[in-house]
Design a protein around this motif. Structure first.
Motif, short mmCIF file in Angstrom:
data_model
loop_
_atom_site.label_atom_id
_atom_site.label_comp_id
_atom_site.label_asym_id
_atom_site.label_seq_id
_atom_site.Cartn_x
_atom_site.Cartn_y
_atom_site.Cartn_z
N CYS A 40 -16.36 -10.63 -24.56
CA CYS A 40 -17.84 -10.06 -24.05
C CYS A 40 -17.89 -11.50 -23.48
N ASN A 41 -18.82 -10.84 -21.97
CA ASN A 41 -18.64 -11.78 -20.71
C ASN A 41 -19.68 -13.58 -21.19
N ASP A 42 -20.80 -12.90 -22.46
CA ASP A 42 -22.42 -14.15 -22.52
C ASP A 42 -22.03 -13.92 -23.80
N VAL A 43 -20.85 -14.81 -24.90
CA VAL A 43 -21.09 -14.80 -26.58
C VAL A 43 -22.67 -14.83 -26.55
N ARG A 44 -23.26 -15.92 -26.53
CA ARG A 44 -24.79 -15.95 -26.96
C ARG A 44 -25.37 -15.60 -26.45
N ALA A 45 -25.38 -14.61 -25.18
CA ALA A 45 -26.88 -13.42 -25.39
C ALA A 45 -25.76 -12.13 -25.49
N VAL A 46 -24.73 -11.63 -25.90
CA VAL A 46 -24.73 -10.82 -26.66
C VAL A 46 -24.89 -11.57 -28.24
N LEU A 47 -24.67 -12.53 -28.55
CA LEU A 47 -24.34 -12.68 -30.58
C LEU A 47 -25.75 -12.73 -31.00
N ASP A 48 -27.22 -13.32 -29.37
CA ASP A 48 -28.39 -13.42 -29.61
C ASP A 48 -28.85 -11.97 -29.65
N LEU A 49 -28.66 -10.87 -29.01
CA LEU A 49 -29.83 -9.82 -28.75
C LEU A 49 -28.92 -8.89 -30.13
N ALA A 50 -28.52 -9.21 -30.49
CA ALA A 50 -27.47 -8.93 -31.77
C ALA A 50 -28.53 -9.10 -33.07
N LYS A 51 -28.07 -10.63 -33.01
CA LYS A 51 -28.90 -10.76 -34.31
C LYS A 51 -30.80 -10.40 -34.40
N ILE A 55 -32.73 -8.55 -37.19
CA ILE A 55 -33.50 -9.42 -37.53
C ILE A 55 -34.47 -7.94 -37.88
N THR A 56 -34.99 -6.84 -36.78
CA THR A 56 -35.86 -6.06 -36.72
C THR A 56 -35.46 -4.64 -37.32
N TRP A 71 -38.70 3.50 -33.22
CA TRP A 71 -37.88 2.13 -33.18
C TRP A 71 -37.45 2.06 -31.76
N SER A 72 -38.25 2.96 -30.94
CA SER A 72 -37.90 2.17 -29.59
C SER A 72 -38.95 2.04 -28.84
N ASN A 73 -40.03 1.85 -29.39
CA ASN A 73 -40.89 0.34 -28.81
C ASN A 73 -40.43 -0.90 -29.89
N VAL A 74 -39.65 -0.93 -30.93
CA VAL A 74 -40.32 -2.02 -31.46
C VAL A 74 -38.99 -3.00 -31.25
N LEU A 75 -37.31 -1.73 -31.65
CA LEU A 75 -36.10 -2.95 -30.74
C LEU A 75 -35.94 -3.29 -29.42
N PRO A 76 -35.27 -4.33 -28.95
CA PRO A 76 -35.21 -4.69 -27.50
C PRO A 76 -35.09 -3.89 -26.41
N SER A 77 -35.51 -3.36 -25.92
CA SER A 77 -35.16 -2.06 -24.37
C SER A 77 -33.78 -2.22 -23.89
N GLN A 78 -33.25 -4.07 -23.99
CA GLN A 78 -32.21 -4.33 -23.38
C GLN A 78 -31.04 -3.53 -24.05
N PHE A 79 -31.29 -3.15 -25.90
CA PHE A 79 -30.24 -2.50 -26.53
C PHE A 79 -30.53 -1.25 -26.53
N VAL A 80 -31.24 -0.56 -26.45
CA VAL A 80 -32.62 0.51 -26.42
C VAL A 80 -31.51 1.17 -25.16
N ASP A 81 -31.58 0.90 -23.86
CA ASP A 81 -31.50 1.51 -23.07
C ASP A 81 -29.92 1.02 -23.48
N GLY A 82 -28.96 1.06 -24.22
CA GLY A 82 -27.39 1.19 -24.21
C GLY A 82 -27.23 2.46 -24.61
N CYS A 173 -25.24 -4.04 -27.49
CA CYS A 173 -25.77 -5.98 -26.73
C CYS A 173 -24.76 -6.46 -25.46
N GLY A 174 -23.53 -5.76 -25.61
CA GLY A 174 -23.37 -5.57 -24.15
C GLY A 174 -21.94 -6.15 -23.95
N ALA A 175 -21.02 -6.22 -25.71
CA ALA A 175 -19.68 -6.40 -25.75
C ALA A 175 -18.88 -5.42 -24.87
#
Length: 184
Positions: A40-51, A55-56, A71-82, A173-175
């Motif tokens: 990925c381009n940003d390890v920390r961003a991808v890993l933090d979003l995946a975790k 967790i959710t 689920w669409s409302n409780v999961l991060p929109s950045q994730f759902v948009d993918g 998550c961006g990988a």
């Protein structure tokens, strides 16, 4: 929602490992550890979003399983948009019919496919009694300039296991790429 005792145990163990990585001496649960290299381009961003996503999902795994809209409302929109848009009822029926006609080996191949997924298809593999893998650990490389790769470790209940949902977790998550250690 009825969950087997073993899967409930794995969910609770995963919950702990998502917060606190296992000790190096800790014995793997399930049939062992499977490793995947995530590019990925940003390890920390991808890993933090995946975790955050896991967790959710994990927190909802011991409660009533939410609806797709919830689920669409409780999961991060950045994730759902993918994800791909949900299929129509007619398209879904055809997919179910096609899936039912596949052998277990063909299902393994299809489920390891890392093409784009719909949120509902991804969530179906994360439902508590459908889970085949659980978070074990993430291994970051020590090189200060290497911010483009990390290793994700999961404990699996079967070997081989259907890893497509795991791969798509990181892709959404961006990988850029997720490769099983077994594929190297």
């Amino acid at each position: 929602m009825q969950v087997s005792d073993e899967k409930l145990r794995q969910i609770l163990l995963e919950r702990e490992r998502l917060q606190n990585p296992p000790q190096s001496t800790e014995k793997a649960t399930g049939v062992g550890i499977a490793r995947f290299i995530v590019s990925c381009n940003d390890v920390r961003a991808v890993l933090d979003l995946a975790k955050e996503v896991l967790i959710t999902v994990n927190n909802h795994s011991t409660q009533n399983w939410p609806s797709l809209d919830e689920w669409s409302n409780v999961l991060p929109s950045q994730f759902v948009d993918g994800f791909l848009p949900e299929p129509t009822e007619k398209e879904r029926e055809k997919q179910i019919q096609n899936w039912g006609g596949l052998s277990y080996e063909e299902k393994l191949t299809e489920a390891s496919n890392d093409n784009k997924w719909t949120l509902s298809s991804w969530l179906s593999w994360l439902e508590p009694d459908e889970r085949e893998w659980f978070w074990w650990n993430a291994v970051l490389f020590d090189a200060p300039l290497n911010n483009s790769h990390f290793i994700i470790e999961v404990t699996a209940l079967d070997s081989p296991f259907m890893s497509g949902a795991l791969k798509w977790l990181f892709k959404a998550c961006g990988a850029e790429e997720v490769i099983s250690e077994d594929d190297l």
